[in-house]
Design an enzyme around this catalytic site. Structure first.
Site, PDB file in Angstrom:
ATOM      1  N   LYS A  13       0.822  -1.205   0.000  1.00 56.44           N
ATOM      2  CA  LYS A  13       0.000   0.000   0.000  1.00 56.44           C
ATOM      3  C   LYS A  13       0.865   1.267   0.000  1.00 56.44           C
ATOM      4  CE  LYS A  13      -2.754  -0.517   3.418  1.00 56.44           C
ATOM      5  NZ  LYS A  13      -2.887   0.464   4.469  1.00 56.44           N
ATOM      6  N   ARG A  88     -10.873   1.026   9.149  1.00 53.97           N
ATOM      7  CA  ARG A  88     -10.375  -0.330   9.383  1.00 53.97           C
ATOM      8  C   ARG A  88     -11.432  -1.225   9.977  1.00 53.97           C
ATOM      9  NH1 ARG A  88      -4.752   0.864   9.541  1.00 53.97           N
ATOM     10  NH2 ARG A  88      -3.333  -0.828   9.976  1.00 53.97           N
ATOM     11  N   ARG A 127      10.810  -6.237   5.907  1.00 56.07           N
ATOM     12  CA  ARG A 127      10.720  -4.808   6.235  1.00 56.07           C
ATOM     13  C   ARG A 127      11.218  -4.546   7.663  1.00 56.07           C
ATOM     14  NH1 ARG A 127       4.925  -1.920   5.775  1.00 56.07           N
ATOM     15  NH2 ARG A 127       4.681  -2.318   7.988  1.00 56.07           N
ATOM     16  N   ARG A 133      10.594  -1.130  12.508  1.00 53.97           N
ATOM     17  CA  ARG A 133       9.386  -0.645  13.176  1.00 53.97           C
ATOM     18  C   ARG A 133       9.029  -1.607  14.299  1.00 53.97           C
ATOM     19  NH1 ARG A 133       4.237   0.732   9.436  1.00 53.97           N
ATOM     20  NH2 ARG A 133       3.183  -0.539  10.983  1.00 53.97           N
ATOM     21  N   ARG A 144      -1.721  -8.513  13.585  1.00 56.86           N
ATOM     22  CA  ARG A 144      -2.240  -7.508  12.653  1.00 56.86           C
ATOM     23  C   ARG A 144      -2.922  -8.170  11.454  1.00 56.86           C
ATOM     24  NH1 ARG A 144       3.079  -5.180  11.996  1.00 56.86           N
ATOM     25  NH2 ARG A 144       2.424  -3.935  10.238  1.00 56.86           N
TER      26      ARG A 144
END
Ligand code: ADP
Length: 190
Positions: A13, A88, A127, A133, A144
């Site tokens: 995204k 969401r 990532r 992160r 998630r």
């Protein structure tokens, strides 16, 4: 144009958002970024938000809507916005529709980016190594993805019922994905 971008974490995204923003020249409203900004402050609210983000859980619907509504009042949002990571939940989608309707505005399109789960996990772990992160660890990633499947994926039916849903296959190259997105956007621009 006002569009909602739906996709599980790791679907690409972020990459596609950048390209879309360049094409459409509209503001980028990422609730993940907005919440991380509040999280960085030192307040009761920031600690409360951190407790959701760090566990991979969704922040409360009304809180998120309040933050988005505030942002939508800015002048640059008059002619459109790209909603990234929001809504969401079905409740957030209804809150957004109600908010826009009050101002005689509406969403033009909901764009769904589809990627299979095994690929998502691989991409997110990669990532994690690159940008570190805190919520990109294996446990939080699983949570998630679970939250996405149970709470966010049903949004596609919500928007399909409104005739606003477009689905794009995210398992292609970034260029191919964007070509497909552009075709969808053009359909809803008139
Ligand atoms: P990702 O798509 O990789 O999960 P985001 O940056 O969109 O990343 O979101 C990170 C976290 O911020 C989410 O896991 C959640 O805790 C919180 N969050 C972001 N957007 C929302 C939202 N619309 N409603 C509730 N929580 C949200």
């Amino acid at each position: 144009m006002r569009l909602v971008f739906i996709g599980p974490p790791g679907a690409g995204k972020g990459t596609q958002c950048k390209k879309l923003l360049e094409l459409l020249q509209i503001p980028h409203l990422s609730t993940g970024e907005m919440l991380r900004t509040v999280k960085k402050q030192d307040s009761a609210l920031s600690r409360w938000i951190a407790s959701y983000i760090d566990a991979g859980k969704l922040a409360p619907d009304h809180l998120v809507m309040r933050i988005v509504a505030q942002r939508l009042q800015a002048d640059d949002c008059k002619n459109g916005a790209l909603f990234d990571g929001f809504p969401r939940t079905i409740i957030q989608a209804q809150l957004l529709d109600d908010y826009l309707a009050e101002q005689n505005l509406k969403l033009d399109m909901a764009l769904e980016l589809q990627v299979v789960e095994e690929e998502l996990i691989q991409r997110l772990l990669k990532r994690a190594q690159i940008d570190g992160r805190v919520d990109d660890n294996y446990e939080t990633i699983r949570e998630r993805l679970h939250v996405f499947k149970t709470q966010t994926a049903p949004l596609t039916e919500y928007y399909a019922a409104q005739g606003k849903l477009e689905t794009v296959d995210g398992m292609q190259s970034a260029e191919q994905v964007f070509d497909a997105i552009r075709v969808c956007v053009e359909k809803h621009l008139e």
